[in-house]
Design an enzyme around this catalytic site. Structure first.
Site, PDB file in Angstrom:
ATOM      1  N   HIS A  13       0.831  -1.204   0.000  1.00 27.40           N
ATOM      2  CA  HIS A  13       0.000   0.000   0.000  1.00 27.40           C
ATOM      3  C   HIS A  13       0.875   1.268   0.000  1.00 27.40           C
ATOM      4  O   HIS A  13       0.707   2.150  -0.856  1.00 27.40           O
ATOM      5  CB  HIS A  13      -0.914  -0.019   1.234  1.00 27.40           C
ATOM      6  CG  HIS A  13      -1.823   1.150   1.340  1.00 27.40           C
ATOM      7  ND1 HIS A  13      -3.134   1.123   0.910  1.00 27.40           N
ATOM      8  CD2 HIS A  13      -1.626   2.409   1.807  1.00 27.40           C
ATOM      9  CE1 HIS A  13      -3.697   2.303   1.114  1.00 27.40           C
ATOM     10  NE2 HIS A  13      -2.801   3.101   1.666  1.00 27.40           N
ATOM     11  N   GLU A  14       1.798   1.325   0.936  1.00 21.00           N
ATOM     12  CA  GLU A  14       2.647   2.530   1.026  1.00 21.00           C
ATOM     13  C   GLU A  14       3.565   2.631  -0.190  1.00 21.00           C
ATOM     14  O   GLU A  14       3.847   3.733  -0.668  1.00 21.00           O
ATOM     15  CB  GLU A  14       3.454   2.525   2.324  1.00 21.00           C
ATOM     16  CG  GLU A  14       2.606   2.471   3.608  1.00 21.00           C
ATOM     17  CD  GLU A  14       1.527   3.550   3.695  1.00 21.00           C
ATOM     18  OE1 GLU A  14       1.688   4.608   3.057  1.00 21.00           O
ATOM     19  OE2 GLU A  14       0.502   3.310   4.380  1.00 21.00           O
ATOM     20  N   HIS A  37       1.710   4.415  -2.815  1.00 17.76           N
ATOM     21  CA  HIS A  37       1.827   5.881  -2.659  1.00 17.76           C
ATOM     22  C   HIS A  37       3.192   6.351  -3.157  1.00 17.76           C
ATOM     23  O   HIS A  37       3.307   7.352  -3.864  1.00 17.76           O
ATOM     24  CB  HIS A  37       1.668   6.272  -1.181  1.00 17.76           C
ATOM     25  CG  HIS A  37       0.258   6.233  -0.675  1.00 17.76           C
ATOM     26  ND1 HIS A  37      -0.753   6.974  -1.239  1.00 17.76           N
ATOM     27  CD2 HIS A  37      -0.312   5.568   0.372  1.00 17.76           C
ATOM     28  CE1 HIS A  37      -1.891   6.758  -0.563  1.00 17.76           C
ATOM     29  NE2 HIS A  37      -1.655   5.907   0.410  1.00 17.76           N
ATOM     30  N   GLU A  76      -4.748   7.647  -3.171  1.00 22.72           N
ATOM     31  CA  GLU A  76      -5.240   6.394  -2.584  1.00 22.72           C
ATOM     32  C   GLU A  76      -5.562   5.368  -3.683  1.00 22.72           C
ATOM     33  O   GLU A  76      -5.459   4.163  -3.453  1.00 22.72           O
ATOM     34  CB  GLU A  76      -6.474   6.693  -1.723  1.00 22.72           C
ATOM     35  CG  GLU A  76      -6.891   5.579  -0.798  1.00 22.72           C
ATOM     36  CD  GLU A  76      -5.978   5.377   0.417  1.00 22.72           C
ATOM     37  OE1 GLU A  76      -5.038   6.188   0.616  1.00 22.72           O
ATOM     38  OE2 GLU A  76      -6.190   4.397   1.150  1.00 22.72           O
TER      39      GLU A  76
END
Lengths: 504, 504
Positions: B269-270, B273, B299
């Site tokens: 997830h990070e 980003h 997101e």
């Protein structure tokens, strides 16, 4: 107190504290660059740092600072040079004068030449070709002479440069102390080299797992008082101590599986720097009353914890059993053998690898040479020859090439003239302070044997750390030990310690 | 081009780039605070950060910015809203208007209330006592309504707040999409809950040594394209991605010995980003053409790599054998069992622990409630009841207490109204973009099976990352997928995936 004095003083302090905020931020950026930053971050990091440097310079040379200082010059706040306000005014005046005396064009030329100089130094060192570096060295020496002329000096231009790192020190004071050191040290080194008794450093070259080295170094530095609630220990190629705020001191080291001493003593050394910073009054952060006196005094702290404490027999009476639990390779090693190993003296080519005794000879050579360069008694072209001649004379060895000789240090390429002697001043001050602490506190080795380091730290806090820049390095020495800068106590300590170790 | 236009534009850009320099420095300070800073450094760090925040605000609201923008308003540079200069002018105008429309007194009141609100929220949550928090929530809602009034809005005050995080989005656009999502999602969740087929998540709760988790997470994030030459991975309590410069993106996670999924999917997830940030044009850093569009688009990137990619069967066809080499506890686990385990759906109380499917219901509840609060249709006193009622209605569970119910998130206490919907917008955009990428690139799962993630990343770079803020989130969706924001593609993906997994 007239209102305008109070207002000017408050503005002065507030500007200094704001400047320190930027400088501490820059400290974090530089620490990060050397420890954590991903490689591709480097270009923008340089922009961030140079931006902050500009903002800091703006605040330090803000004409309003000159006006506040002028308004305060004859005020009661400045009357006592060593009071809180007197120290702040005196030292900020000093900084303002230094920063504003240099023409902007010279500042830029110095900065540009330092960048080019370091780049060329890297190349010249790699190619073992001093001639490549010579033109930039010549330019640097010329610019540093211009810098000295712009700042002004009483006796020699070297004074103006030395003063950058050792405020208030003069060549007339430092020169004789270092000459005395040299004259006492060279025969001692000859005796040691000639001795048939040889401690064996090889036992420090067995296997020392890196995790255990880190844990042990951390435990020992915490035991001497380094506060890890207000500090960290990380890994870098070249150990250093950097501050990111009044309660945020970060030290670094490097670990080598087959070298116990390299990491361990550099941790103690950097922790010594950190202890000084952690002992400065945090509420004065950013003001001269909350900042270190000089590089020499800073180095006296790091060297004392590394050498007078960390390489003492008493220290290892306490720590060797712990080290033997941590490292299988030290099992069965006697205290005598270990103590000998960490104090092996061996004249060598490279300053940063030198032992406690010969280290100062490396410094003396650099001091004498850079002073001669700045005073015009030596031409850059003559430097390699002069370097090798001094290495032969003081250390009995001649560098086989310039890469491991005159090109080994970055300092001159970066324009750092007047910096080297502060390393030796640190040793001399450490000798003086340690002798005095031992006198004041009774038997320090007995305390170390019990693992008690707090009495010495408290003494240093009270005698040195708490004062910030209220007194200069020389004044501190006089005040604490009753005598000015002197090589005598340090030489006495070396004679006693190495006399016993080498059976002299 | 008249010279004054060029000059104004250059000044505008130079001011924005300088502001970004300060903001990126602040980014490093905040990253350091959450990952490396020694505890005692916190007080001064707060001073450093608040100083930088002030300097950034000064540059963003500098009246000269208003003058440059005025000079450029009718210039050829502003003519094309989506050109490089048009984007810069439009977006900096937007920022300037937003920043200068709020009276300083309101800014300070909001900031003070946010600090107090968060402190009181911590206490209220610990005591499970909503009444403690209610007065500050009432004050916050009132202030946010004042903020919306000061900024101005066409239809509902919620528009003005949403626009802070999702520039250009309106409640009229987002509301129906999220309502459609809710209406399609609740029956799907009911079907899943009612299914007799139950994937078993327990196999992810065996033992996963932390070092191996880190190495595996790092390898997988590097495989999807996260550039560790321009990034790092560290440990924190709450995973995040922070930037310290155009080529310096730092992601974090936390490791739990008995939970494979927590660290692994937060790393993906990070990294998602981080991939967006690494894909923005580095030479435009600090200008709107070099910055992310919105939280929703941000997101969409993190969610796509975490879910559409990282929780797909194809991804694990490639990675499961590697995971089985890295973790003894996964030996013998079948692809089907593993794929089921990482996609277990279970309605639960806590948003941050929710699975891919039910997560959006948590968001929808918050969106509906905060919109009602801001529009005055719901009073803070009625919030706990309304919260519990919606949890029962949408998720079939009623929180046993407010600590795990209405008090679970920090956002409202910090004044973040309009932020929550961006999480769901991210999912919807991820659904739209992924469907389109799959159409444009052919069979994406086939590529994943071969460990090939570059085609998808290149597509995202070209379609989204390269444009900075040239187009708004809504414009991007329309341009890339040919349709406006819609819940349909995401719901379709969920129906297909979970229909198969749960035998619906």
């Amino acid at each position: 107190m007239p209102a305008n004095h109070t207002a000017a003083y408050e503005s002065l302090c507030s500007n200094a504290r704001e400047t320190a905020k930027l400088a501490s931020i820059m400290g974090l950026l530089e620490w990060d660059e050397r420890t954590k930053m991903p490689p591709a971050g480097g270009d923008y990091r340089a922009e961030q740092i140079s931006y902050l440097a500009g903002e800091i310079h703006k605040r330090q040379t803000n004409p309003a600072v000159g006006e506040w200082l002028a308004a305060l010059a004859d005020s009661p706040l400045a009357a006592d040079r060593h009071s809180e306000s007197g120290t702040v005014i005196r030292q900020l005046q000093r900084q303002y004068d230094k920063k504003t005396k240099l023409p902007q064009s010279l500042v830029e030329e110095l900065s540009r030449t330092a960048v080019l100089g370091q780049q060329m130094w890297v190349e010249a060192r790699k190619a073992d070709d001093f001639a490549k570096f010579r033109p930039l060295l010549e330019k640097t020496v010329e610019l540093k002479r211009q810098e000295a002329a712009a700042i002004g000096f009483a006796v020699t231009p070297y004074d103006a440069l030395l003063d950058d790192y050792e405020p208030g020190a003069t060549t007339a004071e430092v020169g004789p102390a270092l000459a005395g050191l040299r004259d006492a040290l060279t025969p001692l080194v000859e005796q040691i080299v000639g001795s048939s008794r040889k401690p064996d450093g090889e036992l420090l070259k067995k296997e020392f797992p890196l995790d255990a080295q880190e844990a042990f170094g951390k435990a020992a530095s915490a035991a001497i008082g380094f506060d890890y609630e207000a500090g960290r220990l990380d890994v870098t190629d070249h150990p250093f101590c950097a501050g990111a705020g009044p309660r945020d001191q970060r030290i670094t080291t490097r670990y080598n599986l087959h070298d116990f001493g390299d990491a361990f003593f550099s941790i103690l050394h950097e922790a010594g720097h950190g202890l000084y910073e952690q002992g400065l009054p945090a509420d004065q952060f950013g003001l001269p009353t909350g900042e270190a006196v000089s590089l020499g005094i800073h180095e006296s702290q790091s060297r004392m914890w590394e050498n007078q404490v960390g390489r003492s027999r008493a220290f290892w009476e306490h720590f060797l059993p712990q080290a033997q639990t941590a490292f299988a390779s030290l099992k069965g090693v006697s205290l005598d053998a270990f103590y000998g190993a960490i104090n092996e003296v061996r004249p060598s080519l490279i300053r940063v690898d030198a032992d406690e005794v010969t280290y100062n000879l490396h410094i003396l050579i650099r001091f004498e040479l850079e002073r001669a360069l700045i005073e015009g008694d030596l031409q850059p072209a003559e430097l390699p020859g002069a370097w090798n001649e001094k290495y032969q004379r003081y250390l009995g060895i001649t560098p086989p090439n310039d890469a491991d000789g005159v090109l080994q240090d970055v300092h001159w390429s970066a324009g750092l003239f007047g910096y080297f002697p502060t390393y030796s001043l640190g040793n001399l001050y450490a000798g003086q302070f340690f002798a005095q602490a031992n006198k004041d506190l009774g038997d320090l080795p007995a305390a170390f044997r019990r693992g008690e380091f707090r009495p010495l730290l408290d003494w240093l806090r009270q005698q040195i750390h708490a004062h910030g820049q209220r007194w200069s390095a020389g004044e501190l020495a006089l005040q604490i030990t009753g005598r000015p800068l002197s090589h005598a106590p340090w030489i006495e300590q070396m004679r006693a310690k190495y006399g016993e170790l080498y059976g002299l």
